[in-house]
Write a protein that holds these residues in place. Structure first.
Motif, PDB file in Angstrom:
ATOM      1  N   TYR A   1     -34.765 -15.673 -25.504  1.00 24.66           N
ATOM      2  CA  TYR A   1     -34.090 -14.441 -25.907  1.00 24.66           C
ATOM      3  C   TYR A   1     -33.784 -14.384 -27.410  1.00 24.66           C
ATOM      4  CZ  TYR A   1     -29.956 -17.395 -24.963  1.00 24.66           C
ATOM      5  OH  TYR A   1     -29.032 -18.414 -24.926  1.00 24.66           O
ATOM      6  N   PRO A   2     -33.683 -15.522 -28.147  1.00 22.94           N
ATOM      7  CA  PRO A   2     -33.530 -15.379 -29.593  1.00 22.94           C
ATOM      8  C   PRO A   2     -34.719 -14.662 -30.238  1.00 22.94           C
ATOM      9  CG  PRO A   2     -32.818 -17.560 -28.920  1.00 22.94           C
ATOM     10  CD  PRO A   2     -33.464 -16.924 -27.719  1.00 22.94           C
ATOM     11  N   SER A   3     -35.905 -14.797 -29.660  1.00 28.07           N
ATOM     12  CA  SER A   3     -37.071 -14.058 -30.155  1.00 28.07           C
ATOM     13  C   SER A   3     -37.111 -12.645 -29.594  1.00 28.07           C
ATOM     14  CB  SER A   3     -38.361 -14.794 -29.770  1.00 28.07           C
ATOM     15  OG  SER A   3     -38.437 -16.070 -30.365  1.00 28.07           O
ATOM     16  N   TYR A   4     -36.854 -12.524 -28.285  1.00 33.56           N
ATOM     17  CA  TYR A   4     -36.915 -11.213 -27.640  1.00 33.56           C
ATOM     18  C   TYR A   4     -35.862 -10.245 -28.182  1.00 33.56           C
ATOM     19  CZ  TYR A   4     -39.970 -13.280 -24.061  1.00 33.56           C
ATOM     20  OH  TYR A   4     -40.998 -13.881 -23.393  1.00 33.56           O
ATOM     21  N   ALA A   5     -34.860 -10.753 -28.886  1.00 32.29           N
ATOM     22  CA  ALA A   5     -33.812  -9.888 -29.441  1.00 32.29           C
ATOM     23  C   ALA A   5     -34.404  -8.784 -30.313  1.00 32.29           C
ATOM     24  CB  ALA A   5     -32.834 -10.733 -30.260  1.00 32.29           C
ATOM     25  N   ARG A   6     -35.593  -9.026 -30.894  1.00 32.29           N
ATOM     26  CA  ARG A   6     -36.193  -8.067 -31.812  1.00 32.29           C
ATOM     27  C   ARG A   6     -36.959  -6.942 -31.107  1.00 32.29           C
ATOM     28  NH1 ARG A   6     -35.617 -12.739 -34.379  1.00 32.29           N
ATOM     29  NH2 ARG A   6     -35.449 -12.782 -36.654  1.00 32.29           N
TER      30      ARG A   6
ATOM     31  N   ASP B   1     -28.212  -6.673 -31.245  1.00 33.64           N
ATOM     32  CA  ASP B   1     -28.032  -5.280 -31.637  1.00 33.64           C
ATOM     33  C   ASP B   1     -28.347  -5.055 -33.107  1.00 33.64           C
ATOM     34  OD1 ASP B   1     -27.251  -4.506 -29.080  1.00 33.64           O
ATOM     35  OD2 ASP B   1     -25.152  -5.067 -29.460  1.00 33.64           O
ATOM     36  N   LYS B   2     -28.250  -6.107 -33.914  1.00 31.72           N
ATOM     37  CA  LYS B   2     -28.528  -5.975 -35.347  1.00 31.72           C
ATOM     38  C   LYS B   2     -29.997  -6.215 -35.685  1.00 31.72           C
ATOM     39  CE  LYS B   2     -23.890  -7.184 -36.986  1.00 31.72           C
ATOM     40  NZ  LYS B   2     -23.074  -8.133 -37.792  1.00 31.72           N
ATOM     41  N   VAL B   3     -30.678  -7.082 -34.932  1.00 30.38           N
ATOM     42  CA  VAL B   3     -32.060  -7.426 -35.297  1.00 30.38           C
ATOM     43  C   VAL B   3     -33.088  -6.597 -34.533  1.00 30.38           C
ATOM     44  CG1 VAL B   3     -31.398  -9.782 -35.881  1.00 30.38           C
ATOM     45  CG2 VAL B   3     -32.281  -9.286 -33.587  1.00 30.38           C
ATOM     46  N   GLN B   4     -32.679  -5.881 -33.498  1.00 27.93           N
ATOM     47  CA  GLN B   4     -33.635  -5.082 -32.734  1.00 27.93           C
ATOM     48  C   GLN B   4     -34.243  -4.007 -33.619  1.00 27.93           C
ATOM     49  OE1 GLN B   4     -32.164  -2.380 -29.678  1.00 27.93           O
ATOM     50  NE2 GLN B   4     -33.920  -2.830 -28.380  1.00 27.93           N
ATOM     51  N   LEU B   5     -35.557  -3.872 -33.550  1.00 26.29           N
ATOM     52  CA  LEU B   5     -36.230  -2.800 -34.271  1.00 26.29           C
ATOM     53  C   LEU B   5     -36.016  -1.493 -33.520  1.00 26.29           C
ATOM     54  CD1 LEU B   5     -39.637  -4.386 -35.375  1.00 26.29           C
ATOM     55  CD2 LEU B   5     -37.490  -4.258 -36.626  1.00 26.29           C
TER      56      LEU B   5
END
Length: 479
Positions: free
Chosen positions: A156-161, A211-215
């Motif tokens: 999920y640290p990657s999927y956050a984007r 919420d901050k890193v999601q494109l």
């Protein structure tokens, strides 16, 4: 492979036999000292061409999306199916012999064994009771409905984007699947490590704020004619986000977080730790095992077919190609390649240059170098005495990143356990290297690996019998 799939397999017995016969004839000719009357000709061939065959053993055809592969630009379910392929979801969420996406795959971790979850829309054992918000919170934030914080085996640290639209398409796809009632075993992690609340602390310390890193919007699917900047942006989105390449290819700290999550982080994709008996290579352009000598087309070819002119996939990467990257569009694969080639180098670039000395010695029947006779007996029929192999069939060992790497782990693992190049839709042939661990002792494996690492211009450190013995004990296959 984690799911069964019928492959169209090219019969290689005849091919291997022909190669073996040809190698044996040439070897016998050299060892007897019966050099041809004009011995300068073959040596000139070695010096000038070194294995340039009159024609390749495999005819490379242009890539195409495999028949039946989901189209990324259609309805939400079809787009979600493509995204699920790009994220390689099936590999982790399918147990050996189990139903796709029904979970139960055991994954080893320093804490114990973790079992992947059932992500089919079964109401009792899967995600049938999930809302989109529940799904998004689990995938991007690492918090599962009714469970709490997830272990970082879920990337999920990657999927956050991943963008909101792509998340909605993924959810539509998983909800469209046939429900599979399959209760996944509980994680085999002893108390107190099994408590979930420390994972919330871990997430707060090491996972990005989703919420901050999601494109807000995913970069457009790469297509011919797309501006270069957009292609790299698409590649970054796929590599850093949905493709979660860093989960394997980025080193981790002792607290198990990746030491970088994006291109700006110096250790991102700089090579990972040992996982399932293999070490993930560096995907940057520096160092002996990076991508400095690989072109964009080389990267695309490996991801699409499992092989290229430099190497072939092995270990976990074989599953990635089988389940995921071979199903992606060439545009997306080129975007990945463009992004990787633009990453800053993580060290001095490789200065590898092919050297003919070993090939010339073996051509003359001189196998006095330590490990040379083992190579001739066990390896030369496929990889040839010039170390060049047969392009897209038997990988070259000369200049191969698995050979040049400072860590000989992967080379030793392949010698001990063998490996199989997977069949793909555009290369429907599979080639198997047999395991040699059952008949070579630790000293012999060390001699063979050291010979390969010091021949044809390879200039890597020797391997000791102690290294092999330690690795043999820890290998999953136990050969």
């Amino acid at each position: 492979m984690k799911t069964s799939r019928k492959n169209s397999v090219l019969p290689v017995t005849l091919l291997a036999g022909m190669v073996l016969l040809a190698g044996a004839v040439g070897l016998a000719h050299g060892q007897k000292g019966d050099a041809p009357k004009s011995s300068a000709a073959p040596l000139a061939h070695i010096a000038n061409g070194m294995g340039r065959d009159p024609q390749p053993m495999v005819t490379a055809q242009p890539h195409a999306l495999p028949a039946g592969a989901p189209a990324p630009g259609a309805d939400a379910v079809s787009r979600g199916a493509y995204l699920a392929r790009a994220g390689d979801c099936v590999a982790c969420h399918t147990a050996p012999g189990g139903q796709p996406f029904a979970g139960g795959l055991p994954m080893s971790s320093p804490l114990g064994t973790i079992y992947s979850s059932n992500i089919t829309p079964d109401a009792r054992t899967g995600i049938g009771g999930y809302s989109f918000e529940d799904f998004d919170r689990a995938v991007r934030h690492g918090v599962a409905k009714g469970k709490g914080s997830l272990y970082p085996a879920m990337p999920y640290p990657s999927y956050a984007r991943v963008s909101e639209q792509d998340m909605k398409d993924l959810f539509a796809y998983f909800q469209s699947l046939s429900p599979v009632e399959h209760a996944v075993p509980g994680n085999d992690i002893p108390w107190p490590l099994s408590m979930r609340w420390p994972l919330a602390v871990w997430r707060g310390m090491f996972a990005p704020d989703a919420d901050k890193v999601q494109l807000k919007q995913a970069p457009a699917i790469a297509a011919q004619g797309t501006p270069e900047a957009d292609v790299k942006a698409r590649g970054a989105y796929l590599v850093e986000g949905l493709g979660h390449c860093g989960a394997c290819h980025t080193p981790r700290a002792f607290t198990m977080q990746e030491k970088g999550l994006a291109a700006a982080d110096a250790q991102f994709l700089a090579g990972g730790a040992t996982m399932d008996g293999w070490v993930a290579k560096s995907l940057r352009t520096g160092g002996s095992d990076g991508l400095v000598r690989w072109s964009d087309e080389d990267i695309v070819a490996l991801l699409k077919t499992g092989r290229n002119r430099h190497s072939a996939v092995f270990g976990g990467m074989a599953d990635v190609v089988s389940h995921s990257t071979q199903h992606m569009t060439d545009g997306d694969l080129h975007a990945i390649a463009a992004y990787l080639k633009a990453l800053p180098a993580d060290g001095a670039a490789s200065t590898y240059t092919y050297n003919t000395a070993t090939a010339e010695a073996l051509w003359k029947g001189n196998d006095s170098q330590r490990g040379a006779a083992l190579y001739v007996d066990s390896c030369a029929a496929c990889h040839r005495t010039d170390g060049r192999g047969y392009q897209e069939v038997f990988p070259a060992l000369a200049g191969n990143s698995a050979v040049l790497s400072a860590d000989p782990h992967n080379l030793v693992a392949i010698i001990l356990n063998g490996h199989q190049v997977p069949a793909t839709a555009t290369r429907p042939s599979t080639f198997t290297m047999p395991a040699f661990g059952w008949r070579l002792n630790d000293a012999q494996v060390a001699d063979l690996a050291s010979f390969v690492r010091s021949s044809w211009g390879n200039a890597s450190a020797a391997v000791s019998a102690d290294q092999v013995a330690k690795q043999r004990k820890s290998t999953p296959h136990g050969n």
